[in-house]
Design a protein around this motif. Structure first.
Motif, PDB file in Angstrom:
ATOM      1  N   GLU A   1     -40.341 -25.351   7.043  1.00 19.80           N
ATOM      2  CA  GLU A   1     -39.063 -25.029   7.987  1.00 19.80           C
ATOM      3  C   GLU A   1     -40.231 -23.836   9.336  1.00 19.80           C
ATOM      4  O   GLU A   1     -39.253 -23.244  10.286  1.00 19.80           O
ATOM      5  N   ARG A   2     -41.359 -24.850   9.899  1.00 13.34           N
ATOM      6  CA  ARG A   2     -41.952 -24.186  11.052  1.00 13.34           C
ATOM      7  C   ARG A   2     -42.555 -23.526  10.359  1.00 13.34           C
ATOM      8  O   ARG A   2     -43.220 -22.334  11.097  1.00 13.34           O
ATOM      9  N   ASP A   3     -42.654 -22.537   8.986  1.00 15.71           N
ATOM     10  CA  ASP A   3     -43.091 -21.187   8.916  1.00 15.71           C
ATOM     11  C   ASP A   3     -44.293 -21.528   8.692  1.00 15.71           C
ATOM     12  O   ASP A   3     -44.575 -22.343   7.167  1.00 15.71           O
TER      13      ASP A   3
ATOM     14  N   SER B   1     -47.269 -19.848   8.345  1.00 20.40           N
ATOM     15  CA  SER B   1     -48.275 -18.450   8.229  1.00 20.40           C
ATOM     16  C   SER B   1     -48.440 -18.412   6.359  1.00 20.40           C
ATOM     17  O   SER B   1     -47.142 -19.114   5.707  1.00 20.40           O
ATOM     18  N   THR B   2     -49.282 -17.695   5.955  1.00 24.50           N
ATOM     19  CA  THR B   2     -49.693 -17.964   4.738  1.00 24.50           C
ATOM     20  C   THR B   2     -50.074 -16.468   3.910  1.00 24.50           C
ATOM     21  O   THR B   2     -51.168 -16.325   5.264  1.00 24.50           O
TER      22      THR B   2
END
Length: 236
Positions: free
Chosen positions: A111-113, A115-116
């Protein structure tokens, strides 16, 4: 000197014809001899552009200008690049691998996230096509979103299922024990194949897919392909 006299004559003529205020006239006379305040900036921009063989666009040039200690807005860099007629190379259209049903295999877990917080949480993959001297080659990599680390990659003369399967097997062979990353792709036919799905499921990998026709859902790998082609291939 001749240039200055001509412009003084034009301004004097304008003053008479348009009844220009005398203060405005002398303002232009005073600043007509001013040097371009961006002359040093222009030189730096041009140097950065040529040092990187035309690979840098205005955003990356702005970043490099900041690294060199210059305080400048990206819009100003873009304007000056346009005035100097320098422009980053246009990227080549990517290979499209979609075949099959829409959204029937795996949900869009990413979902276009992008970041990790640690390695091996989110991986992204895709297939791209290169044209070299009348031949076509296909590159299939996996990137770790934590650091854009290249987990694995395969190259083939054909976009066959084995290209993707071998890439996945390479990545699984170096995967840390207990890690179960999300592996995101588009809806290419290779990723919809039952053999590929089973390989991921057997190793606890959560499969994720972009929505049909929405390249922004996998923007990181798209950008990676663009940089590889622009910087390492098409400039040569």
């Amino acid at each position: 000197m001749i240039w200055e006299l001509r412009h003084e004559f034009k301004l004097s003529l304008l003053l008479e014809i348009a009844e220009l205020p005398r203060s405005t006239y002398y303002y232009y006379i005073k600043h007509m001899k001013d040097e371009d305040k961006y002359s040093e900036i222009r030189k730096q921009i041009t140097d950065i552009f040529h040092e990187n063989k035309g690979r840098y666009g205005y955003r990356r040039i702005t970043m490099e200008m900041h690294n060199r200690g210059y305080v400048i807005n990206h819009k100003t860099v873009l304007r000056l690049m346009n005035e100097e007629k320098i422009k980053c190379m246009v990227r080549i259209k990517k290979y499209r691998s979609y075949k099959g049903e829409v959204g029937k295999v795996a949900p869009n877990l990413l979902e276009r996230d992008f970041s990790t917080s640690a390695p091996n949480e989110k991986w992204v993959t895709d297939v791209t096509e290169f044209s070299l001297f009348g031949r076509k080659l296909y590159l299939s990599p996996i990137l770790d979103l934590y650091s854009s680390y290249l987990v694995s990659y395969t190259i083939s003369e054909h976009p066959a299922l084995s290209l993707v399967l071998n890439m996945a097997r390479q990545a699984l062979s170096v995967l840390s024990r207990g890690a179960e990353p999300i592996l995101h792709s588009d809806q290419g036919w290779q990723y919809q194949h039952k053999q590929y799905q089973k390989l991921l499921k057997d190793h606890g990998i959560k499969q994720s897919m972009s929505r049909k026709g929405n390249c922004l859902d996998n923007a990181v790998i798209e950008n990676f392909f663009g940089l590889v082609k622009s910087e390492l291939l098409y400039m040569k």
